[in-house]
Design a protein around this motif. Structure first.
Motif, PDB file in Angstrom:
ATOM      1  N   TRP A  68      92.773  48.820  27.626  1.00  0.00           N
ATOM      2  CA  TRP A  68      92.273  48.168  28.828  1.00  0.00           C
ATOM      3  C   TRP A  68      91.571  46.854  28.494  1.00  0.00           C
ATOM      4  N   TYR A  96      85.953  59.898  44.395  1.00  0.00           N
ATOM      5  CA  TYR A  96      87.060  59.020  44.036  1.00  0.00           C
ATOM      6  C   TYR A  96      87.783  58.550  45.289  1.00  0.00           C
ATOM      7  N   ILE A 149      88.088  50.560  49.005  1.00  0.00           N
ATOM      8  CA  ILE A 149      88.791  49.431  48.400  1.00  0.00           C
ATOM      9  C   ILE A 149      90.149  49.259  49.047  1.00  0.00           C
ATOM     10  N   GLN A 199      91.703  46.129  51.291  1.00  0.00           N
ATOM     11  CA  GLN A 199      92.811  45.388  50.704  1.00  0.00           C
ATOM     12  C   GLN A 199      94.076  45.500  51.530  1.00  0.00           C
ATOM     13  N   PHE A 218      85.915  40.196  47.610  1.00  0.00           N
ATOM     14  CA  PHE A 218      85.587  40.848  46.352  1.00  0.00           C
ATOM     15  C   PHE A 218      84.115  41.250  46.330  1.00  0.00           C
ATOM     16  N   ILE A 267      83.394  44.123  48.784  1.00  0.00           N
ATOM     17  CA  ILE A 267      83.813  45.445  48.294  1.00  0.00           C
ATOM     18  C   ILE A 267      82.888  45.904  47.179  1.00  0.00           C
ATOM     19  N   ILE A 288      83.208  46.478  35.702  1.00  0.00           N
ATOM     20  CA  ILE A 288      84.268  45.460  35.606  1.00  0.00           C
ATOM     21  C   ILE A 288      85.623  46.091  35.841  1.00  0.00           C
ATOM     22  N   LEU A 289      85.822  47.283  35.292  1.00  0.00           N
ATOM     23  CA  LEU A 289      87.090  47.983  35.493  1.00  0.00           C
ATOM     24  C   LEU A 289      87.383  48.114  36.978  1.00  0.00           C
ATOM     25  N   LEU A 290      86.411  48.645  37.711  1.00  0.00           N
ATOM     26  CA  LEU A 290      86.622  48.809  39.143  1.00  0.00           C
ATOM     27  C   LEU A 290      86.745  47.466  39.841  1.00  0.00           C
ATOM     28  N   ALA A 291      85.989  46.478  39.342  1.00  0.00           N
ATOM     29  CA  ALA A 291      86.026  45.186  40.011  1.00  0.00           C
ATOM     30  C   ALA A 291      87.408  44.554  39.958  1.00  0.00           C
ATOM     31  N   THR A 292      88.150  44.852  38.915  1.00  0.00           N
ATOM     32  CA  THR A 292      89.465  44.211  38.808  1.00  0.00           C
ATOM     33  C   THR A 292      90.372  44.586  39.956  1.00  0.00           C
ATOM     34  N   ILE A 293      90.149  45.754  40.578  1.00  0.00           N
ATOM     35  CA  ILE A 293      91.028  46.101  41.683  1.00  0.00           C
ATOM     36  C   ILE A 293      90.470  45.655  43.021  1.00  0.00           C
ATOM     37  N   MET A 294      89.268  45.075  43.008  1.00  0.00           N
ATOM     38  CA  MET A 294      88.693  44.642  44.271  1.00  0.00           C
ATOM     39  C   MET A 294      89.150  43.251  44.668  1.00  0.00           C
ATOM     40  N   LEU A 295      89.632  42.494  43.734  1.00  0.00           N
ATOM     41  CA  LEU A 295      90.070  41.138  44.073  1.00  0.00           C
ATOM     42  C   LEU A 295      91.468  41.222  44.679  1.00  0.00           C
ATOM     43  N   PRO A 296      91.672  40.678  45.877  1.00  0.00           N
ATOM     44  CA  PRO A 296      92.997  40.798  46.517  1.00  0.00           C
ATOM     45  C   PRO A 296      94.087  40.220  45.628  1.00  0.00           C
ATOM     46  N   GLN A 324      96.888  38.904  46.314  1.00  0.00           N
ATOM     47  CA  GLN A 324      97.584  37.676  46.720  1.00  0.00           C
ATOM     48  C   GLN A 324      97.054  36.462  45.995  1.00  0.00           C
ATOM     49  N   THR A 380      95.376  36.353  42.930  1.00  0.00           N
ATOM     50  CA  THR A 380      95.640  36.264  41.502  1.00  0.00           C
ATOM     51  C   THR A 380      97.142  36.211  41.245  1.00  0.00           C
ATOM     52  N   TRP A 397      92.850  52.124  38.878  1.00  0.00           N
ATOM     53  CA  TRP A 397      92.886  53.281  39.770  1.00  0.00           C
ATOM     54  C   TRP A 397      93.059  54.573  38.976  1.00  0.00           C
ATOM     55  N   ASN A 398      94.070  54.561  38.110  1.00  0.00           N
ATOM     56  CA  ASN A 398      94.378  55.782  37.378  1.00  0.00           C
ATOM     57  C   ASN A 398      93.298  56.132  36.378  1.00  0.00           C
ATOM     58  N   PHE A 443      90.137  55.519  36.634  1.00  0.00           N
ATOM     59  CA  PHE A 443      89.052  56.068  37.430  1.00  0.00           C
ATOM     60  C   PHE A 443      89.354  57.524  37.784  1.00  0.00           C
TER      61      PHE A 443
END
Lengths: 303, 344, 459
Positions: A25, A221, A228, A232, A277, A280, B178-186, B188, B190, B220-221, B223
């Motif tokens: 990761w 979860y 989220i 989205q 962002f 959320i 940070i891990l979770l934050a990566t999926i919060m940015l839409p 479209q 990035t 997601w996975n 988490f």
């Protein structure tokens, strides 16, 4: 003694092992994600309309979003409404569904597959199907309503009702979250249930005192992912209404997509993305903070 | 102490209630699916009814004098009959008896609502879909992509989740955020920088942008698996450690078996996601020979929508494999009993 | 060990997958030209096949240039093209593209004038308003491949049944105005009991047949032209918005009245209101709409119509002051300014525009050829396929096309477009009965976008 792995000081071998396992990761993040995220942050403080090059303008975009863009605020409102209704509904329905389908009811395998099926139908055709169902003149929904004497509204074509139609339609996919609950229900040791039975516990008692607490990490979860996910949201609404009519279903991401790809205003769209962002992030942080009061991890032994 | 009879009764009540609710709900869930199935047998000639019918109806036609003729419900001398139209003049049409075509009558012209409709199913829609696009190649492409992505996903996500759940690192809390934050940015936003990055690397128009990220874990996975991992008692790990196992062997011998339900779930999700994903292939692939099934079937979503019935047929075919896979994989994560406990 | 088996199988699959990766460039490569299809029609399997065959023929005849078609669905073309634009992977040519597509990415296309002049290319065969539709302030962006003029399609059977005489086929027939069309449509709008809209006992809540199918969103400025409004919607310098003049208000009011007052048009867009889930977007084809003003690209529906009823085409009526506007959609091509080989791209286009190739393209797209020399061939072909239809109405319609084209560029193009669509949604959905108010609101909104555009444009 607290054993939360995130709060105690690590030993050296521990650190190396942590880095090893987190490695994929970390590398992926640095290579694939950090760059694009940083780029979008940079775009958000520029005036960047294709095909011209970006020009730094400070927090102009952010300022405009909140002071001069009623459409943006509208999209926030629509999104919050949608999230406020569908997240709790999805959570409760999904869990109830998983609970029932976990019992030994006849044809359980078929029911589960049935409820799961909406999750594998592509959004594009889903849109077509529901546009047909909610069609004010020829759709089944208004026909059934008419049988009970109620004149159905124009649903997806009426700015006052389109959002309700969209929210109802989202319930169709409740089977998707059900799976995770099902997997979770499986991992609850039957020994606990047997012990409860011996003590004379009723099914409701069992549900509240054993099932729910042990399922709380999974519920947690689904709550985080649900929040989220609804913020989205794009495709499911786009194929139904494209944000119309009259922006009544224009969720955040639809306005963002239009700004980026149709109006080609990349800078402004990036600012929108970072506002979303942060929103959320704040909501998730709240949920996390609250989790210590209601989420129970079998590993954590408190006090 | 409750008698076992009353306990059985309350359990039976619970099951009955569950069954009734589930069955009712299933009807509502099934209705759109039924329309899709019905639509996949439709054609351009399918009639529009109010409310829309699940089974496609078309106007009945019979051949008279070598031409297909519409059949109408006609009022003739006070009686209603079915007759076919053989000639049209302004205001008056000539009708023929379907059984005795020589028997003709001139009667007022009728509107389309008087047409006789019959259920008509076009089974050849599915064959048409197969013949219009190179399905076999798309299927092979898709299978290769799915296998690679699922393998990558399982390996990397389990590793990373294990790391987050079982080990200690300075600043791990921040990393998890940070891990979770990566999926919060839409996505479209990035999308374009990511696309540019892949283009700079020269990986455009290939499967690499689609497959490679799967090997680097997905928030997601991670988490999800991490949540499950947190539920596995640490005593298991301790016991294995005492037996001399290092972290990797603990992962493989102790943790993985406990994670089986969630791993099957993650694999299932991944397979279905890749199977249905057409957006990423749309962006990254130019060469139609590389298209997966999901993108290939988009062909029927054309500009004027007049392939709607083929679109339905194609979507039905696209939806079937995941449904079948789900149906048969249920037993892996809906097992009857899961026994946990430290073996003596 | 199990792990090594896993690793080696993954490795072999990766190698297999990398066969999908682009091959390294070889020596002395011919120039590669890509044509992007997706801005308009061209995505159907039959059309893809036509393109493919043309590409094959071209490549065989021109070893130095290799052309290939990249087809994207119309619904996805904006996403894909914008991504390509932002990442510098823009295709050389886009084709077919309408006036709207050109306007969506207005700054992206080169001026063909130097190429036309250098080759002394003969453009006299291209005729009509279509030719000018792709010229902006002296910048020639494309040459018309096909035109789709607007006519009034009507269902003869429904006319027969109600005893109404057919609309005229000649343009500028005296008395053929929109008022006359409304009267005609009223007689053809029927309720459950068969009473028409002109009858005092007409039940507006149980309409089974509509007289007039209405217009689609992209046509607002053209409709405005019929009522003598400013068709550009802007002043000549595009700084001031003119969407609230008498013509705009009248046009919006007409649309509101059509569905609310006269009840001759179904609510919402004509295609949305009368068609089913999996059947075509085809109001006339439902056999429940008597008159429909549409473009000739509806040709893909002819087959269905022929099976169901007898139909014909009529001239577009005149507005209240005698103005006749028969809108036209035009398909052209455009060469991107980011193309690395504009000269070769132009060679490809010249070949495709040659009458034999162009005839194949227009047949596939359902367009009337943009070349005068091919138009007669089109006419005779159509007459042979269906002698019951007055095909010359289409040819005559070309003379009445709107100028500027209803889809042509303006500042903040898509935002303004979305606002115009919203205005149309309001008046066609029964959400607004006052056309003048809608026009004023639209004007204010668009002026806001325009002012902002000029503030930041600096061009």
């Amino acid at each position: 003694m607290k054993t939360n792995p995130m709060k105690t000081t690590p030993s050296k071998t521990d650190t190396w092992w942590a880095l090893f396992f987190l490695g994929p990761w970390l590398i992926g993040f640095l290579v694939f994600t950090l760059g694009p995220m940083a780029a979008s942050l940079w775009f958000s403080v520029t005036r960047f309309t294709l095909p011209a090059a970006p020009v730094f303008v400070g927090f102009d975009n952010y300022g405009k979003l909140f002071t001069a863009d009623p459409r943006f605020l509208g999209s926030l409102g629509v999104t919050f409404l949608y999230a406020g209704v569908t997240v709790p509904a999805g959570l409760i329905l999904g869990f109830a569904l998983a609970y029932f389908l976990n019992l030994k009811i006849p044809f359980a395998r078929f029911w589960r597959t049935l409820y799961y099926m909406p999750a594998v139908v592509t959004p594009v055709i889903t849109g077509t199907l529901f546009i047909g169902l909610f069609d004010p003149r020829h759709g089944l929904i208004n026909y059934l309503l008419a049988q009970t004497g109620v004149a159905g509204p124009d649903w997806l074509l009426d700015p006052r009702y389109a959002m309700y139609a969209v929210m109802l339609i989202s319930l169709w996919g409740v089977g998707g979250g059900m799976i995770i609950y099902l997997a979770g229900l499986q991992s609850i040791s039957t020994e606990l249930y047997e012990a409860a039975d011996l003590d004379g516990a009723s099914p409701t008692h069992r549900l509240w005192k054993i099932t729910l607490p042990l399922m709380s990490p999974i519920i947690f979860y689904n709550l985080v992912v649900g929040i989220i996910g609804t913020f989205q949201l794009f495709t499911q609404v786009w194929v139904l209404t494209k944000g119309g009519p009259a922006s009544s279903t224009e969720v955040f991401n639809i306005y963002l997509y239009k700004t980026a790809f149709e109006y080609q205003n990349m800078g402004y769209a990036s600012a929108q993305a970072w506002v979303l962002f942060l929103l959320i992030l704040a909501l998730t942080a709240l949920v996390f903070k609250s989790s210590s009061t209601w989420v129970y991890y079998e590993n954590e032994v408190k006090g | 102490m409750r008698s076992s009879l009353s306990k059985k009764r309350s359990e039976a009540r619970e099951i009955l209630l569950a069954f009734v609710l589930v069955a009712l709900g299933a009807v509502a869930i099934l209705i759109p699916v039924a329309y899709m199935v019905g639509g996949s047998f439709a054609s351009r000639d399918t009639a529009l009814l109010s409310p829309q019918s699940i089974i496609p109806f078309e106007a009945k036609r019979i051949t008279i004098d070598g031409q297909p003729r519409f059949v109408y419900r006609v009022i003739d001398a006070g009686r209603e009959r079915e007759m076919a139209v053989v000639d049209r003049k302004q205001g008056t049409w000539v009708y023929a008896d379907p059984n005795r075509p020589a028997d003709r009558k001139e009667l007022p012209a009728l509107g389309p609502e008087a047409r006789v409709l019959v259920p008509t199913l076009h089974f050849d829609n599915f064959a048409t879909v197969y013949q219009t696009i190179p399905m076999l190649r798309y299927l092979i492409n898709t299978v290769i992509m799915i296998v690679l992505i699922t393998v990558g996903a399982l390996v990397s996500n389990v590793m990373v989740a294990y790391g987050f759940a079982r080990f200690r690192l300075k600043g791990m809390g921040i990393l998890f955020v940070i891990l979770l934050a990566t999926i919060m940015l839409p996505s479209q936003v990035t999308l374009i920088p990511t696309f540019v990055m892949f283009k700079v690397l020269g990986w455009n128009n290939s499967w690499i942008p689609l497959i490679l990220p799967a090997f680097f874990a997905n928030a997601w996975n991670v988490f999800l698996i991490r949540q499950f991992l947190m539920g596995i008692p640490k005593e298991f790990d301790e016991a294995a450690k005492i037996d001399g196992c290092g972290p990797i062997r603990i992962l493989l011998l102790v943790i993985l078996p406990e994670l089986k339900p969630i791993l099957i779930t993650v694999a299932l999700f991944t397979v279905i996601y890749v199977w249905n994903d057409f957006f990423n292939p749309l962006i990254y692939l130019q060469d139609p020979n590389l298209y997966p099934v999901s993108l290939g079937l988009q062909t029927f979503n054309s500009l004027h929508g007049y392939f709607g019935y083929l679109n339905a047929a194609a979507s039905l075919m696209l939806a079937l494999p995941p449904v079948i896979i789900f149906f048969f994989s249920q037993k892996y994560f809906i097992q009857g009993t899961v026994v946990s406990g430290i073996k003596g | 060990m199990k792990v090594s088996i896993l690793l080696s199988s993954v490795l072999s699959l990766v190698l297999l997958a990398s066969c999908g990766a682009p091959a390294p460039a070889g020596p002395a490569e011919p120039v590669k030209i890509t044509i992007f299809v997706g801005f308009g029609t061209g995505g159907d399997p039959a059309q893809v096949e036509v393109h493919r065959k043309l590409a094959e023929a071209f490549n065989a005849a021109h070893p130095g240039i290799q052309v290939s078609f990249q087809t994207v669905l119309n619904a996805d073309h904006v996403t894909k093209f914008t991504t390509m634009l932002a990442s510098d992977t823009v295709p050389d040519i886009v084709m077919p593209v309408g006036v709207q597509g050109v306007a969506e990415f207005f700054d992206e296309w080169i001026d063909l004038t130097p190429y036309i002049q250098a080759d002394k290319y003969d453009t006299s065969d291209f005729y009509g308003p279509a030719k000018e539709a792709h010229t902006y302030a002296g910048r020639v962006i494309g040459l018309p491949i096909g035109v789709y003029p607007q006519v009034v399609f009507y269902n003869k059977d429904l006319f027969d049944r109600s005893g109404v005489s057919y609309p005229p086929k000649k343009f500028a027939t005296p008395g053929w105005t929109y008022d006359a069309l409304v009267q005609m449509a009223k007689k053809l709008t029927l309720d459950k009991k068969g009473k028409n809209a002109a009858d005092p006992e007409f039940d507006g809540k149980s309409i089974v047949q509509y007289g007039f199918g209405g217009w689609e969103g992209g046509e607002l400025r053209g409709v405005v032209g019929k009522f003598d409004g400013n068709m550009r919607g802007f002043s000549d310098d595009y700084k001031k918005v003119i969407m609230n003049d008498a013509g705009w208000k009248a046009a919006l009011q007409f649309m509101a009245d059509s569905s609310l007052v006269w009840k001759i048009t179904p609510k919402f867009s004509s295609t949305a209101a009368v068609t089913g889930t999996f059947t075509a977007g085809d109001p006339l084809g439902t056999n429940k709409v008597a008159l429909w003003e549409c473009y000739s690209w509806a040709s893909y529906l002819y087959e269905n119509w022929n099976k169901n009823f007898t139909w014909n085409v009529a001239a577009v009526p005149a507005g209240p002051h005698g103005t006749i506007i028969a809108q036209a959609n035009d398909d052209t091509f455009a060469i991107s300014k980011h193309s690395k080989h504009p000269k070769e791209a132009w060679e490809v286009m010249k070949w495709l525009l040659d009458p034999p190739q162009m005839a194949q393209l227009t047949k596939s797209y359902g367009a009337i050829p943009g070349r005068k020399s091919l138009a007669d061939g089109w006419l005779s072909e159509m007459k042979a396929s269906n002698p019951n239809v007055d095909w010359d109405v289409f040819i005559e319609s070309n003379n009445y096309a709107e100028k500027p084209n209803a889809e042509s560029w303006n500042p903040a193009y898509r935002q303004v477009w979305d606002e115009m669509q919203k205005a149309m949604d309001q008046v066609t959905s029964g959400g607004a009965a006052d056309g003048a108010a809608v026009a004023e609101a639209l004007n204010a909104k668009v002026q806001g976008y325009t002012d902002e555009y000029w503030k930041t444009a600096g061009k």
